[in-house]
Structures are given as structure tokens and as C-alpha cells.
Design an enzyme around this catalytic site. Structure first.
Site, PDB file in Angstrom:
ATOM      1  N   GLY A 167       0.828  -3.017  -6.228  1.00 40.73           N
ATOM      2  CA  GLY A 167       1.193  -3.401  -4.305  1.00 40.73           C
ATOM      3  C   GLY A 167       1.053  -3.825  -3.889  1.00 40.73           C
ATOM      4  O   GLY A 167       1.152  -2.998  -2.664  1.00 40.73           O
ATOM      5  N   ALA A 168      -0.192  -4.940  -3.799  1.00 41.16           N
ATOM      6  CA  ALA A 168      -1.061  -5.648  -3.054  1.00 41.16           C
ATOM      7  C   ALA A 168      -0.402  -6.223  -2.197  1.00 41.16           C
ATOM      8  O   ALA A 168      -1.247  -7.222  -1.516  1.00 41.16           O
ATOM      9  CB  ALA A 168      -2.184  -6.403  -3.536  1.00 41.16           C
ATOM     10  N   ASN A 169       1.151  -6.721  -1.686  1.00 37.66           N
ATOM     11  CA  ASN A 169       0.939  -8.169  -1.106  1.00 37.66           C
ATOM     12  C   ASN A 169       1.544  -7.540   0.380  1.00 37.66           C
ATOM     13  O   ASN A 169       1.784  -8.491   1.271  1.00 37.66           O
ATOM     14  CB  ASN A 169       2.696  -8.713  -1.276  1.00 37.66           C
ATOM     15  CG  ASN A 169       3.511  -7.228  -2.020  1.00 37.66           C
ATOM     16  OD1 ASN A 169       3.823  -6.544  -2.631  1.00 37.66           O
ATOM     17  ND2 ASN A 169       4.510  -7.215  -0.652  1.00 37.66           N
ATOM     18  N   SER A 170       1.987  -5.905   0.385  1.00 36.68           N
ATOM     19  CA  SER A 170       2.179  -5.304   1.756  1.00 36.68           C
ATOM     20  C   SER A 170       1.762  -3.991   2.552  1.00 36.68           C
ATOM     21  O   SER A 170       0.919  -3.389   1.083  1.00 36.68           O
ATOM     22  CB  SER A 170       3.037  -5.819   2.336  1.00 36.68           C
ATOM     23  OG  SER A 170       4.192  -4.719   1.379  1.00 36.68           O
ATOM     24  N   GLY A 171       1.054  -3.110   3.122  1.00 33.47           N
ATOM     25  CA  GLY A 171       0.804  -2.753   3.848  1.00 33.47           C
ATOM     26  C   GLY A 171      -0.263  -1.844   2.952  1.00 33.47           C
ATOM     27  O   GLY A 171      -0.909  -2.579   3.639  1.00 33.47           O
ATOM     28  N   ILE A 172      -0.295  -0.724   3.024  1.00 30.59           N
ATOM     29  CA  ILE A 172      -1.811  -0.104   3.133  1.00 30.59           C
ATOM     30  C   ILE A 172      -2.696  -1.161   0.977  1.00 30.59           C
ATOM     31  O   ILE A 172      -4.078  -1.647   1.300  1.00 30.59           O
ATOM     32  CB  ILE A 172      -1.694   0.976   2.458  1.00 30.59           C
ATOM     33  CG1 ILE A 172      -1.062   2.027   3.375  1.00 30.59           C
ATOM     34  CG2 ILE A 172      -3.649   1.738   1.362  1.00 30.59           C
ATOM     35  CD1 ILE A 172      -1.195   3.717   2.858  1.00 30.59           C
ATOM     36  N   GLY A 173      -1.641  -1.506   0.311  1.00 27.07           N
ATOM     37  CA  GLY A 173      -2.553  -2.411   0.048  1.00 27.07           C
ATOM     38  C   GLY A 173      -3.175  -3.898  -0.178  1.00 27.07           C
ATOM     39  O   GLY A 173      -4.207  -4.458  -0.919  1.00 27.07           O
TER      40      GLY A 173
ATOM     41  N   SER B 259      -0.852  11.778  -1.875  1.00 28.60           N
ATOM     42  CA  SER B 259      -0.090  12.119  -0.643  1.00 28.60           C
ATOM     43  C   SER B 259       0.015  13.575  -0.926  1.00 28.60           C
ATOM     44  O   SER B 259      -0.373  14.251  -1.629  1.00 28.60           O
ATOM     45  CB  SER B 259       0.779  11.188  -0.964  1.00 28.60           C
ATOM     46  OG  SER B 259       1.860  12.093   0.525  1.00 28.60           O
TER      47      SER B 259
ATOM     48  N   TYR C 189       9.772  11.957  -4.525  1.00 24.88           N
ATOM     49  CA  TYR C 189       8.291  11.498  -4.139  1.00 24.88           C
ATOM     50  C   TYR C 189       7.155  12.623  -4.736  1.00 24.88           C
ATOM     51  O   TYR C 189       6.370  12.259  -5.115  1.00 24.88           O
ATOM     52  CB  TYR C 189       8.711  10.946  -3.011  1.00 24.88           C
ATOM     53  CG  TYR C 189       7.600  10.934  -2.618  1.00 24.88           C
ATOM     54  CD1 TYR C 189       7.411   9.536  -2.737  1.00 24.88           C
ATOM     55  CD2 TYR C 189       6.569  11.509  -1.208  1.00 24.88           C
ATOM     56  CE1 TYR C 189       5.528   8.788  -1.797  1.00 24.88           C
ATOM     57  CE2 TYR C 189       4.823  10.635  -0.640  1.00 24.88           C
ATOM     58  CZ  TYR C 189       4.575   9.817  -1.183  1.00 24.88           C
ATOM     59  OH  TYR C 189       3.529   8.937  -0.936  1.00 24.88           O
TER      60      TYR C 189
END
EC number: 1.1.1.-
Length: 352
Positions: free
Chosen positions: A131-137, A260, A293
Site C-alpha cells: 500500500g505504498a502508493n499513498s498515505g503513510i505507505g 492501530s 477493522y
């Protein structure tokens, strides 16, 4: 002296004077580093004195700091209409405090990934981030790549992954970054990703299990499992199993599972106190997005703890991490109510 001569550092008299082929530069946040043009490398320590420095004070009147297309800082003198890569404040540097503060004192909720990694040389390290294309990643991938690591962005959308790669290369054209397809909602995709990575014959020093969905409506994956459970936990669980041999061979290595604090607000036991595995992949009638979640995040932590127990004797550590409450990323995109809550909380929480 023989060692100095061999290193080419004997030509100058002053401890502060740079040897031939060296250049003094500054980062955006004012830290001084040294570029060796002969060996094409950089370092934080002065090549002769070994000291670390930072510039003191603001830029002189009329000066402005900019960044070129290669991510290098340069300075504009608007009064004299000229530009230079030499920081005008370099004549007024101060030595870095030799007494290093503790981690608790040094870093807090406002620390950035670039600040955490400052001074680290990760050349030769291979990292996979889901998931590295946005956000924290993305922020994690960028920071690791800009510190020399070879980073593989494992993304559900290859197009978005390639776009993220170009954004990182826009900051430093020599960054070692690559996008690969990984859809955690498909165990077959996880298997194909692991096989494709292994075919590269690379080591794996860091595996960051970051990708997640939040507040998603009930749906089943192609494997017949509830989506939140599979994407947030089971897909990563399977990925680690498939890459465990590479991690062991690359030791010291580590797995980082982004979890989390929400894991505290759930349970996976029935009324009699026994584990109820049906709660992990519930039917549509028994599904509540927030609870799903939270349960997936609890699974993350239990998995990380057990993984560390099993693999740490073999040089592979595992840690779970809480990145911060309600960080304004794309995590809340599945429902407008969550978007509203995240927007209202944004001034009081960490930015990307």
C-alpha cells in the site's frame, strides 16, 4: 598520517578545510552534509574533523531557498540576481550537540519520517512496503528511498504505484524504487507477488505490512472471506509466510506491521471466553465495519508478537506500530461520515 594520505585528506592544513573533491552542502532543514565527487557519495560527518554541523539563523535578507529538479537545495539572491548551491549561512555553522537526547526526547508526534532517518545510510537494504502508493505507505517509501534503500512499492493498482515511483524519482533521480502488483484481497495475487519478488534473487531486509481498508461495506473476496479481514490481516499473514525464507536468509531483517490502538476496542472470544473464529470473517448480517477493522488490527498485533517469538532467534524481528489517531490519509474514503470526522479532527492530529 599514512591513513590520511591514503584517503586523500593530507593536502590541507586546517581541520575545517575540505580536501580536494569534497563539497559542503545543506539540507532543507539546515543540516550540513559533505559530498565526495570523486567517489560519488555523501556523508554527514566532516571528512577530516568527523564533526556534524548545522547552519545557524535565518537566510540573509533578500535570499530564498529553492529545490532543483534533482531534489538538491539551492539559494536565490534576489538582490544581486544570482543563484548558488552554496548556503550563505555556511560561514555561521554550529556544531551538533554531542550529547544525544534519548529517543523519547528526540522524537514526538510532530517528527517526520525524514527526521527519524536523518543521517542513516540504507544503501544495499531492500524494502517491501504494501500500500505504498499513498498515505503513510508513500511517506515511508519516499523516506527510505531518499536514504539509499532499494524500495519496492507493492500496490493493488500498478498505475498508481508507477505514479508514486515517479513522484519519488522527482525528488531524487537516483532513488532505487520499483512498483509491483499486489492485491491483498486475492491470495493468488499474494502468491504471484512473492514468486515475482523471489525471481529477482534479491535479499529482503525490511517488510512493512502497511496496506489496509477502513469503514468498508461488507463484501467477500474471491477467496470467500470478508474483505476487511483478508486485506488488513490474512493477506499480510500469507505474504510473510511466503517470504519467510528470504527474510531469514537476509538477517538481520525485520517485519513491521502497521496496526492501530483500535485493537483495544474489540474481542475475538465468545460469551464463554473461547476463541470464536467466525467473528473474524462474519456474515453480512453480523458485520459492522468499525468492529471488523478493530478485529483485524488485533489480529495484526497477535500475529506480530508470535512472529517475533518464532523468528527473532533466527535474526528476524517483528514489531507492530500505531501510527497515530485519525491521520488524514485516504483510509476514510469509504463513507462520507468518516471523511467528515477525519476532516474535523485534522487540525488536532498528525499530518501525512
Amino acid at each position: 598520517m599514512a591513513a590520511l594520505k591514503y584517503a586523500g585528506l593530507e593536502d590541507t592544513d586546517s581541520e575545517e578545510e575540505l580536501p580536494p573533491g569534497w563539497e559542503e552542502r545543506t539540507t532543507k532543514d539546515g543540516w550540513v552534509y559533505y559530498a565526495n565527487h570523486l567517489e560519488e557519495k555523501t556523508q554527514w560527518e566532516h571528512p577530516k574533523s568527523g564533526k556534524r554541523k548545522r547552519v545557524a539563523g535565518d537566510l540573509p535578507y533578500g535570499w530564498e531557498q529553492e529545490t532543483d529538479e534533482n531534489g538538491q537545495v539551492y539559494f536565490v539572491d534576489h538582490i544581486n540576481k544570482r543563484t548558488t548551491y552554496l548556503d550563505p549561512r555556511l560561514a555561521f555553522t554550529v556544531e551538533d550537540n554531542p550529547v544525544k537526547p534519548t529517543t523519547r526526547q528526540k522524537y514526538d508526534g510532530n517528527s517526520t519520517a525524514m527526521e527519524i532517518l536523518q543521517g542513516r545510510d540504507l544503501s544495499g537494504k531492500v524494502v517491501i512496503i504494501t500500500g505504498a502508493n499513498s498515505g503513510i505507505g508513500f511517506e515511508t517509501a519516499k523516506s527510505l528511498a531518499l536514504h539509499g534503500a532499494c524500495v519496492i512499492l507493492a500496490c493493488r493498482s500498478l498505475a498508481r504505484g508507477e505514479d508514486a515511483v515517479q513522484r519519488i524519482l522527482g525528488e531524487w533521480h537516483k532513488a532505487k524504487v520499483e512498483a509491483m502488483t499486489l492485491d491483498l484481497a486475492s491470495l493468488q495475487s499474494v502468491q504471484h507477488f512473492a514468486e515475482a519478488f523471489k525471481s529477482k534473487n534479491l535479499p529482503l531486509h525490511i517488510l512493512i505490512c502497511n496496506a489496509a481498508v477502513f469503514g468498508a461495506p461488507w463484501s467477500l473476496t474471491e477467496d470467500g472471506l470478508e474483505s476487511t479481514f483478508q486485506v488488513n490481516h490474512l493477506g499480510h499473514f500469507y505474504l510473510v509466510q511466503l517470504l519467510e525464507d528470504v527474510l531469514r536468509q537476509s538477517s538481520p531483517a525485520r517485519v513491521v506491521v502497521v496496526s492501530s490502538e483500535s485493537h483495544r476496542f474489540t474481542e475475538i472470544k465468545d460469551s464463554s471466553g473461547k476463541l470464536d473464529f467466525s467473528l473474524l470473517s462474519p456474515s453480512k448480517k453480523e458485520y459492522w465495519a468499525m468492529l471488523a477493522y478493530n478485529r483485524s488490527k488485533l489480529c495484526n498485533i497477535l500475529f506480530s508478537n508470535e512472529l517475533n517469538r518464532r523468528l527473532s532467534p533466527h535474526g528476524v524481528t517483528s514489531n507492530s506500530v500505531h501510527p497515530g489517531n485519525m491521520i488524514y490519509s485516504s483510509l476514510h474514503r469509504n463513507w462520507w461520515v468518516y471523511t467528515l470526522l477525519f476532516t474535523l479532527a485534522r487540525p488536532f492530529t498528525k499530518s501525512m
